[in-house]
Design a protein around this motif. Structure first.
Motif, PDB file in Angstrom:
ATOM      1  N   HIS A  25      20.615   7.737   7.008  1.00 25.56           N
ATOM      2  CA  HIS A  25      20.777   9.048   6.116  1.00 25.56           C
ATOM      3  C   HIS A  25      21.238  10.180   7.441  1.00 25.56           C
ATOM      4  N   LEU A  26      20.854   9.927   8.682  1.00 28.83           N
ATOM      5  CA  LEU A  26      20.752  10.772   9.718  1.00 28.83           C
ATOM      6  C   LEU A  26      22.654  11.291   9.741  1.00 28.83           C
ATOM      7  N   GLN A  27      23.513   9.981   9.377  1.00 29.28           N
ATOM      8  CA  GLN A  27      24.764  10.258   9.532  1.00 29.28           C
ATOM      9  C   GLN A  27      25.363  10.928   8.447  1.00 29.28           C
ATOM     10  N   LEU A  28      24.794  11.418   7.541  1.00 34.62           N
ATOM     11  CA  LEU A  28      25.267  12.275   6.392  1.00 34.62           C
ATOM     12  C   LEU A  28      25.298  13.622   6.703  1.00 34.62           C
ATOM     13  N   LEU A  72      27.109  13.039  -7.438  1.00 36.89           N
ATOM     14  CA  LEU A  72      28.145  13.147  -6.096  1.00 36.89           C
ATOM     15  C   LEU A  72      29.613  12.809  -6.520  1.00 36.89           C
ATOM     16  N   PRO A  73      30.204  13.768  -5.779  1.00 39.03           N
ATOM     17  CA  PRO A  73      31.781  13.335  -5.962  1.00 39.03           C
ATOM     18  C   PRO A  73      31.895  11.877  -5.270  1.00 39.03           C
ATOM     19  N   VAL A  74      32.925  11.107  -5.494  1.00 41.94           N
ATOM     20  CA  VAL A  74      33.299   9.720  -5.147  1.00 41.94           C
ATOM     21  C   VAL A  74      33.331   9.760  -3.699  1.00 41.94           C
ATOM     22  N   ALA A  75      33.929  10.687  -2.756  1.00 38.31           N
ATOM     23  CA  ALA A  75      33.883  10.637  -1.445  1.00 38.31           C
ATOM     24  C   ALA A  75      32.467  10.885  -0.772  1.00 38.31           C
ATOM     25  N   SER A  76      31.653  11.600  -1.330  1.00 36.05           N
ATOM     26  CA  SER A  76      30.360  11.681  -0.853  1.00 36.05           C
ATOM     27  C   SER A  76      29.442  10.527  -1.226  1.00 36.05           C
ATOM     28  N   TRP A  77      29.494  10.019  -2.371  1.00 33.23           N
ATOM     29  CA  TRP A  77      29.101   8.652  -2.551  1.00 33.23           C
ATOM     30  C   TRP A  77      29.420   7.544  -1.736  1.00 33.23           C
ATOM     31  N   ARG A  78      30.674   7.423  -1.408  1.00 35.10           N
ATOM     32  CA  ARG A  78      31.156   6.377  -0.289  1.00 35.10           C
ATOM     33  C   ARG A  78      30.232   6.622   0.884  1.00 35.10           C
ATOM     34  N   LEU A  79      30.224   7.809   1.477  1.00 40.58           N
ATOM     35  CA  LEU A  79      29.144   8.043   2.616  1.00 40.58           C
ATOM     36  C   LEU A  79      27.954   7.577   2.293  1.00 40.58           C
ATOM     37  N   VAL A  80      27.299   8.085   1.430  1.00 37.89           N
ATOM     38  CA  VAL A  80      26.031   7.494   1.106  1.00 37.89           C
ATOM     39  C   VAL A  80      25.909   5.802   1.000  1.00 37.89           C
ATOM     40  N   ARG A  81      26.739   5.468   0.485  1.00 36.24           N
ATOM     41  CA  ARG A  81      26.827   3.734   0.307  1.00 36.24           C
ATOM     42  C   ARG A  81      26.720   3.277   1.889  1.00 36.24           C
ATOM     43  N   GLU A  82      27.350   4.036   2.844  1.00 35.64           N
ATOM     44  CA  GLU A  82      27.233   3.585   4.047  1.00 35.64           C
ATOM     45  C   GLU A  82      26.058   3.301   5.006  1.00 35.64           C
ATOM     46  N   HIS A  83      25.125   4.111   4.455  1.00 40.00           N
ATOM     47  CA  HIS A  83      23.866   4.375   5.020  1.00 40.00           C
ATOM     48  C   HIS A  83      23.216   3.171   5.304  1.00 40.00           C
ATOM     49  N   PRO A  84      23.130   2.096   4.508  1.00 38.30           N
ATOM     50  CA  PRO A  84      22.461   0.908   5.071  1.00 38.30           C
ATOM     51  C   PRO A  84      22.930   0.276   6.277  1.00 38.30           C
ATOM     52  N   THR A 132       9.189   7.914  -9.024  1.00 36.28           N
ATOM     53  CA  THR A 132       7.908   8.593  -8.956  1.00 36.28           C
ATOM     54  C   THR A 132       7.835   9.872  -8.405  1.00 36.28           C
ATOM     55  N   SER A 133       8.979  10.307  -7.542  1.00 36.42           N
ATOM     56  CA  SER A 133       8.919  11.393  -6.841  1.00 36.42           C
ATOM     57  C   SER A 133      10.194  12.294  -7.144  1.00 36.42           C
ATOM     58  N   ASP A 134       9.921  13.618  -7.252  1.00 39.29           N
ATOM     59  CA  ASP A 134      10.748  14.580  -7.416  1.00 39.29           C
ATOM     60  C   ASP A 134      11.973  14.307  -6.577  1.00 39.29           C
ATOM     61  N   ARG A 135      13.198  14.726  -7.392  1.00 42.11           N
ATOM     62  CA  ARG A 135      14.497  14.692  -6.436  1.00 42.11           C
ATOM     63  C   ARG A 135      15.310  15.922  -6.812  1.00 42.11           C
ATOM     64  N   PRO A 136      16.150  16.162  -5.936  1.00 38.24           N
ATOM     65  CA  PRO A 136      16.757  17.353  -6.231  1.00 38.24           C
ATOM     66  C   PRO A 136      17.670  17.466  -7.762  1.00 38.24           C
ATOM     67  N   HIS A 137      18.084  16.312  -8.168  1.00 34.26           N
ATOM     68  CA  HIS A 137      18.669  16.269  -9.540  1.00 34.26           C
ATOM     69  C   HIS A 137      17.650  15.871 -10.536  1.00 34.26           C
ATOM     70  N   LEU A 157      24.204  16.784   1.832  1.00 30.72           N
ATOM     71  CA  LEU A 157      24.453  16.012   0.995  1.00 30.72           C
ATOM     72  C   LEU A 157      23.466  15.430   0.015  1.00 30.72           C
ATOM     73  N   LEU A 158      22.244  15.002   0.609  1.00 34.84           N
ATOM     74  CA  LEU A 158      21.271  14.485  -0.173  1.00 34.84           C
ATOM     75  C   LEU A 158      20.350  15.456  -1.058  1.00 34.84           C
ATOM     76  N   GLY A 159      20.816  16.645  -0.872  1.00 34.43           N
ATOM     77  CA  GLY A 159      20.214  17.811  -1.697  1.00 34.43           C
ATOM     78  C   GLY A 159      21.090  18.122  -3.094  1.00 34.43           C
ATOM     79  N   VAL A 160      22.147  17.655  -3.289  1.00 28.26           N
ATOM     80  CA  VAL A 160      23.041  17.738  -4.286  1.00 28.26           C
ATOM     81  C   VAL A 160      22.318  17.763  -5.693  1.00 28.26           C
ATOM     82  N   PRO A 161      22.267  18.792  -6.275  1.00 27.09           N
ATOM     83  CA  PRO A 161      21.590  18.577  -7.539  1.00 27.09           C
ATOM     84  C   PRO A 161      22.359  18.250  -8.846  1.00 27.09           C
ATOM     85  N   GLY A 162      23.043  16.986  -8.580  1.00 22.49           N
ATOM     86  CA  GLY A 162      23.885  16.427  -9.602  1.00 22.49           C
ATOM     87  C   GLY A 162      24.500  15.031  -9.130  1.00 22.49           C
TER      88      GLY A 162
END
Length: 152
Positions: free
Chosen positions: A17-20, A31-43, A101-106, A24-29
């Motif tokens: 997630h440090l590369q994001l 994610l746009p496709v381009a942002s989701w693509r970035l998130v999927r690269e974190h592993p 079981t944790s609060d999330r921005p969305h 980005l991770l605080g977006v309350p809804g």
């Protein structure tokens, strides 16, 4: 030992997630496709960072595969069933429980009862059914030891 590898990988699995971008991770809804693509690269990014430390290489593949799904529709490699390392299947269930079981921005945290129902729905598709059964057992024992915990 399995427990030590799970604990260590659990601490490191979202290092990518440090590369994001910071917001980005605080977006309350959704994610746009381009942002989701970035998130999927974190592993993969997490795996690279973890593997760079010789003492941690033993958990680098677990970190990489914690978003694989039992039914093969996960990422980054689309592994299915027992092709997913066992410890990564444990991490997926534990990470899912924590996320639910944790609060999330969305969304707010789910109740233990709702989270447990979602675990049951995910068993056999997203999560290894045997791992879900084991997690349920651990949650039940924890609740039995501490009656103040909410009933799932």
């Amino acid at each position: 030992p399995l427990v030590l590898r799970c604990r260590l990988a659990g601490l490191l699995l979202d290092l990518g997630h440090l590369q994001l971008p910071p917001d980005l991770l605080g977006v309350p809804g959704p994610l746009p496709v381009a942002s989701w693509r970035l998130v999927r690269e974190h592993p993969v990014a997490s795996q690279r960072l973890v593997a760079a430390v010789p003492e941690l290489r033993c958990v680098s593949l677990l970190v990489r595969h914690h978003h694989e799904r039992w039914d093969g529709t996960g990422y980054p490699d689309g592994l299915r069933g027992e092709a997913i390392p066992f410890e990564a299947r444990i991490l997926a269930a534990a990470d899912g429980w924590l996320a639910m079981t944790s609060d999330r921005p969305h969304r707010p945290a789910r109740s233990p009862l709702d989270a447990r129902a979602e675990l049951d729905r995910a068993a056999g598709s997203q999560l290894d059914p045997a791992v879900v059964a084991a997690l349920r057992s651990v949650l039940d024992r924890r609740r039995d030891r501490d009656p103040q915990l909410p009933s799932p």
